[in-house]
Design an enzyme around this catalytic site. Structure first.
Site, PDB file in Angstrom:
ATOM      1  N   ALA A  19     -30.575 -43.864  30.647  1.00  0.00           N
ATOM      2  CA  ALA A  19     -31.120 -42.509  30.531  1.00  0.00           C
ATOM      3  C   ALA A  19     -31.726 -41.999  31.826  1.00  0.00           C
ATOM      4  O   ALA A  19     -32.024 -40.812  31.948  1.00  0.00           O
ATOM      5  CB  ALA A  19     -32.161 -42.474  29.418  1.00  0.00           C
ATOM      6  N   GLY A  20     -31.912 -42.897  32.790  1.00  0.00           N
ATOM      7  CA  GLY A  20     -32.653 -42.532  34.006  1.00  0.00           C
ATOM      8  C   GLY A  20     -31.900 -41.532  34.874  1.00  0.00           C
ATOM      9  O   GLY A  20     -30.687 -41.374  34.782  1.00  0.00           O
ATOM     10  N   ARG A  24     -33.544 -42.234  43.415  1.00  0.00           N
ATOM     11  CA  ARG A  24     -33.317 -42.810  44.742  1.00  0.00           C
ATOM     12  C   ARG A  24     -31.910 -42.518  45.292  1.00  0.00           C
ATOM     13  O   ARG A  24     -31.644 -42.686  46.470  1.00  0.00           O
ATOM     14  CB  ARG A  24     -33.546 -44.333  44.685  1.00  0.00           C
ATOM     15  CG  ARG A  24     -35.012 -44.694  44.612  1.00  0.00           C
ATOM     16  CD  ARG A  24     -35.208 -46.145  44.180  1.00  0.00           C
ATOM     17  NE  ARG A  24     -35.086 -46.334  42.735  1.00  0.00           N
ATOM     18  CZ  ARG A  24     -35.196 -47.507  42.117  1.00  0.00           C
ATOM     19  NH1 ARG A  24     -35.422 -48.598  42.803  1.00  0.00           N
ATOM     20  NH2 ARG A  24     -35.088 -47.587  40.799  1.00  0.00           N
ATOM     21  N   GLY A  88     -39.752 -44.332  31.081  1.00  0.00           N
ATOM     22  CA  GLY A  88     -39.727 -45.740  31.474  1.00  0.00           C
ATOM     23  C   GLY A  88     -38.829 -46.583  30.591  1.00  0.00           C
ATOM     24  O   GLY A  88     -38.404 -46.170  29.509  1.00  0.00           O
ATOM     25  N   GLU A 166     -44.168 -55.966  38.431  1.00  0.00           N
ATOM     26  CA  GLU A 166     -43.325 -55.029  39.183  1.00  0.00           C
ATOM     27  C   GLU A 166     -43.737 -54.996  40.659  1.00  0.00           C
ATOM     28  O   GLU A 166     -44.890 -55.261  41.000  1.00  0.00           O
ATOM     29  CB  GLU A 166     -43.425 -53.626  38.586  1.00  0.00           C
ATOM     30  CG  GLU A 166     -42.725 -53.477  37.249  1.00  0.00           C
ATOM     31  CD  GLU A 166     -41.250 -53.848  37.316  1.00  0.00           C
ATOM     32  OE1 GLU A 166     -40.500 -53.210  38.068  1.00  0.00           O
ATOM     33  OE2 GLU A 166     -40.846 -54.799  36.618  1.00  0.00           O
ATOM     34  N   ARG A 345       3.378 -35.250  42.267  1.00  0.00           N
ATOM     35  CA  ARG A 345       2.228 -34.753  41.514  1.00  0.00           C
ATOM     36  C   ARG A 345       2.373 -35.080  40.026  1.00  0.00           C
ATOM     37  O   ARG A 345       3.429 -35.552  39.587  1.00  0.00           O
ATOM     38  CB  ARG A 345       2.085 -33.252  41.767  1.00  0.00           C
ATOM     39  CG  ARG A 345       1.704 -32.960  43.232  1.00  0.00           C
ATOM     40  CD  ARG A 345       1.859 -31.503  43.576  1.00  0.00           C
ATOM     41  NE  ARG A 345       1.168 -30.641  42.627  1.00  0.00           N
ATOM     42  CZ  ARG A 345       1.468 -29.351  42.461  1.00  0.00           C
ATOM     43  NH1 ARG A 345       2.445 -28.796  43.153  1.00  0.00           N
ATOM     44  NH2 ARG A 345       0.796 -28.635  41.591  1.00  0.00           N
TER      45      ARG A 345
HETATM   46  C1  UD1 Z   1     -36.027 -52.655  36.619  1.00  0.00           C
HETATM   47  C2  UD1 Z   1     -37.165 -53.593  36.195  1.00  0.00           C
HETATM   48  C3  UD1 Z   1     -37.362 -54.641  37.292  1.00  0.00           C
HETATM   49  C4  UD1 Z   1     -36.082 -55.375  37.567  1.00  0.00           C
HETATM   50  C5  UD1 Z   1     -34.940 -54.396  37.887  1.00  0.00           C
HETATM   51  C6  UD1 Z   1     -33.634 -55.137  37.946  1.00  0.00           C
HETATM   52  C7  UD1 Z   1     -38.679 -52.209  34.855  1.00  0.00           C
HETATM   53  C8  UD1 Z   1     -39.969 -51.509  34.796  1.00  0.00           C
HETATM   54  N1  UD1 Z   1     -38.366 -52.848  35.996  1.00  0.00           N
HETATM   55  O1  UD1 Z   1     -36.457 -51.951  37.769  1.00  0.00           O
HETATM   56  O2  UD1 Z   1     -38.355 -55.586  36.880  1.00  0.00           O
HETATM   57  O3  UD1 Z   1     -36.271 -56.295  38.632  1.00  0.00           O
HETATM   58  O4  UD1 Z   1     -34.838 -53.397  36.849  1.00  0.00           O
HETATM   59  O5  UD1 Z   1     -32.581 -54.285  38.310  1.00  0.00           O
HETATM   60  O6  UD1 Z   1     -37.948 -52.194  33.877  1.00  0.00           O
HETATM   61  N2  UD1 Z   1     -33.914 -46.070  32.271  1.00  0.00           N
HETATM   62  C9  UD1 Z   1     -33.878 -45.431  31.054  1.00  0.00           C
HETATM   63  N3  UD1 Z   1     -34.950 -44.691  30.664  1.00  0.00           N
HETATM   64  C10 UD1 Z   1     -36.090 -44.566  31.430  1.00  0.00           C
HETATM   65  C11 UD1 Z   1     -36.107 -45.254  32.678  1.00  0.00           C
HETATM   66  C12 UD1 Z   1     -35.015 -46.006  33.071  1.00  0.00           C
HETATM   67  O7  UD1 Z   1     -32.889 -45.504  30.318  1.00  0.00           O
HETATM   68  O8  UD1 Z   1     -37.004 -43.884  31.004  1.00  0.00           O
HETATM   69  C13 UD1 Z   1     -32.723 -46.848  32.698  1.00  0.00           C
HETATM   70  C14 UD1 Z   1     -32.170 -46.444  34.047  1.00  0.00           C
HETATM   71  O9  UD1 Z   1     -31.206 -45.416  33.902  1.00  0.00           O
HETATM   72  C15 UD1 Z   1     -31.547 -47.730  34.556  1.00  0.00           C
HETATM   73  C16 UD1 Z   1     -32.366 -48.826  33.872  1.00  0.00           C
HETATM   74  O10 UD1 Z   1     -33.088 -48.187  32.841  1.00  0.00           O
HETATM   75  O11 UD1 Z   1     -30.197 -47.841  34.178  1.00  0.00           O
HETATM   76  C17 UD1 Z   1     -33.345 -49.512  34.825  1.00  0.00           C
HETATM   77  O12 UD1 Z   1     -34.225 -48.521  35.357  1.00  0.00           O
HETATM   78  P1  UD1 Z   1     -34.582 -48.475  36.904  1.00  0.00           P
HETATM   79  O13 UD1 Z   1     -35.471 -47.316  37.138  1.00  0.00           O
HETATM   80  O14 UD1 Z   1     -33.366 -48.582  37.713  1.00  0.00           O
HETATM   81  O15 UD1 Z   1     -35.444 -49.809  37.033  1.00  0.00           O
HETATM   82  P2  UD1 Z   1     -35.672 -50.657  38.347  1.00  0.00           P
HETATM   83  O16 UD1 Z   1     -36.631 -49.955  39.234  1.00  0.00           O
HETATM   84  O17 UD1 Z   1     -34.378 -51.047  38.936  1.00  0.00           O
HETATM   85 CA    CA Z   2     -32.251 -50.364  38.660  1.00  0.00          CA
END
Ligand code: UD1
Ligand code: CA
Length: 473
Positions: A19-20, A24, A88, A166, A345
């Site tokens: 969902a993120g 970055r 999160g 984290e 094509r």
């Molecule tokens: C996360 C972990 C970290 C780990 C790393 C490994 C957490 C807090 N941290 O960090 O410990 O080492 O993955 O790759 O979990 N997402 C959602 N909804 C949200 C937020 C995120 O679905 O509200 C999804 C994102 O789209 C992504 C995944 O969760 O696919 C991980 O989120 P991301 O923000 O990439 O976490 P990291 O900072 O990589």
């Molecule tokens: Ca990630």
């Protein structure tokens, strides 16, 4: 199928966090739709997941640009959970409570970590079940662990985990820990949803961290254990452009190795871009600087020469693609010869042993067995029979400015050079079209059609013009 204590089959779901936004990446497109190895990050994770459980038991948690993400992977048959606000990774799972409640075990994957394999997911599952754990996390050892959550074990040699910390909450001494949380977990559903409400946003990002569940469950005297992956690459996440490119290179390098192991020769392999879903049969040779993309299938004993780009096409055995061809959505049958510099094509079907040559463009056509269009030609919306010779510079005029029309050229026809065939038009079997003709009416079988002005010759004209010029000086 794994079973519980009482022998009942365990109900296992896989949740994929997708969902993120992917801040970055600095992109207007959702992170999980960014592509590596020729398909979206999320599609790779789903492909691994549906090898472990049926697609309906895989839940993609989507939120940012949810409609686009859903549309991109709907064909896989997975289920979806909507996380409207992205607060999160812990919050992502909270929103999936209703969907996951009926299961015994949920395996959680990250939608941005595409190198995960089904065998690692199975290992995680089996380890989790064998330890009767409340939470099992997958760990990896990294030379540079910056950015990842670190694993705090209860003691160095034990598999029990006290917490995950984290990156931006690490104490100075913890920064040295090279054992990172890979972002893949298995949870026993009951204790998980019993305690998930304890998550808080009391952290630098003000998010609900799924990783805090390790500390919460462990404090609650639930068993939290860790299993280390043998391959640290498998857990790489595509959070930045540089990480995406790195993952893409790894996927393609593995793909080329697999193809070579299967009998395909790839010269200067690092110069060739081959998508992960491409299939190529043994004894085919790929020359340097070739791109083979999408769902392309190539038979055996073909040669794909340099600087050709082939996408979503099906190529039979023994086909030669000479340098510099662009082939998209085409079907090329056995022993055909294409190029150099042909542009095929979508909807182009090139028959067995047919030739398409220099600067020939085709679109939505069928070129029959053994037929040839070798030079400087446009063939669009045409049905061309067997043994036809299409002369240099021939054009099918398929478009009248409003509609597209069809040209039919029956078996054995000879089209002289520089003919324009104004569709709709049919050239009957075995007929001849004189060079330079503009053909607007159907041509009956076995006849000769000439559609051009008769040649006029004025004897001595040039000579007298030259001498007239001289006397005028
Ligand atoms: C996360 C972990 C970290 C780990 C790393 C490994 C957490 C807090 N941290 O960090 O410990 O080492 O993955 O790759 O979990 N997402 C959602 N909804 C949200 C937020 C995120 O679905 O509200 C999804 C994102 O789209 C992504 C995944 O969760 O696919 C991980 O989120 P991301 O923000 O990439 O976490 P990291 O900072 O990589
Ligand atoms: Ca990630």
């Amino acid at each position: 199928m794994p079973s519980s204590k009482d022998g009942r089959a365990l109900r296992i779901a896989i949740a994929i966090m997708a969902a993120g936004k992917g801040t970055r990446l600095k992109s207007k497109h959702p992170k999980v739709l960014h592509e590596v190895g020729g398909k979206p990050l999320l599609a790779h994770v789903i492909a691994a997941a549906i090898k472990v459980v049926p697609a309906k038991d895989v839940y993609a948690i989507i939120g940012h640009e949810a409609d686009r993400v859903r549309e991109a992977v709907a064909h896989t048959g997975v289920s979806f959970v909507l996380q409207k606000e992205q607060r999160g990774t812990g919050h992502a799972l909270m929103t999936a409570r209703e969907a996951l409640g009926p299961y015994d075990v949920v395996i959680v994957l990250s939608g941005d970590a595409p190198l995960i394999t089904s065998s690692t997911i199975e290992k995680l599952r089996d380890f989790h079940i064998s330890r009767r754990a409340a939470m099992t996390l997958l760990a990896a050892r990294m030379d540079n662990p910056t950015g990842y959550g670190r694993i705090i074990r209860k003691s160095a040699k034990k598999e029990e985990v006290q917490a995950i910390v984290e990156q931006n909450s690490l104490a100075a001494a913890q920064k040295k820990i090279r054992e990172v949380n890979a972002g893949f977990y298995a949870f026993a559903v009951a204790p998980f949803f019993r305690t998930i409400e304890k998550l808080s946003t009391n952290n630098p990002h003000h998010e609900f961290y799924l990783t805090d569940m390790a500390g919460i469950l462990s404090k609650n005297k639930e068993r939290v254990v860790v299993i280390e992956t043998s391959d640290a690459y498998e857990v790489l996440g595509g959070n930045t452009r540089a990480e995406l490119v790195d993952i893409d290179q790894r996927i393609r390098a593995v793909k080329r190795q697999q193809l070579m192991a299967g009998g395909v020769t790839i010269f200067y392999p690092e110069t060739c871009v081959i998508d992960s879903d491409v299939e190529i049969a043994a004894d085919t040779t790929i020359e340097p600087f070739v791109q083979i993309l999408g769902g392309t299938r190539i038979g055996s004993d073909c040669r794909i020469r340099s600087y050709s780009g082939i996408s979503n096409s099906k190529i039979g055995d023994g086909v030669l693609v000479r340098p510099g061809c662009v082939i998209d959505g085409a079907r090329i049958d056995k022993a055909a010869v294409i190029g150099p510099y042909s542009h095929l094509r979508p909807g182009s079907e090139i028959g067995e042993g047919a030739h398409v040559g220099n600067f020939v463009e085709t679109k939505n056509i069928r070129l029959g067995t053994g037929s040839k269009a070798n030079h400087l030609t446009y063939l669009g919306d045409a049905e061309i029979g067997e043994g036809v010779n299409v002369g240099a510079g021939t054009i099918t005029c398929n478009y009248d400015g409003v509609n597209k029309h069809k040209t039919v050229i029956e078996d054995g026809v000879f089209i002289g050079s520089d003919a324009t065939l104004v569709a709709p038009v049919r050239i009957g079997k075995g007929a001849y079209v004189g060079a330079g003709s503009c053909i607007t009416d159907d041509v009956p079988a076995d006849s000769l059609a000439l559609g051009r002005a008769r040649q006029v010759v004025k004897q001595g004209w040039a000579k007298s013009k030259r001498s007239a010029g001289k006397t005028n000086q």
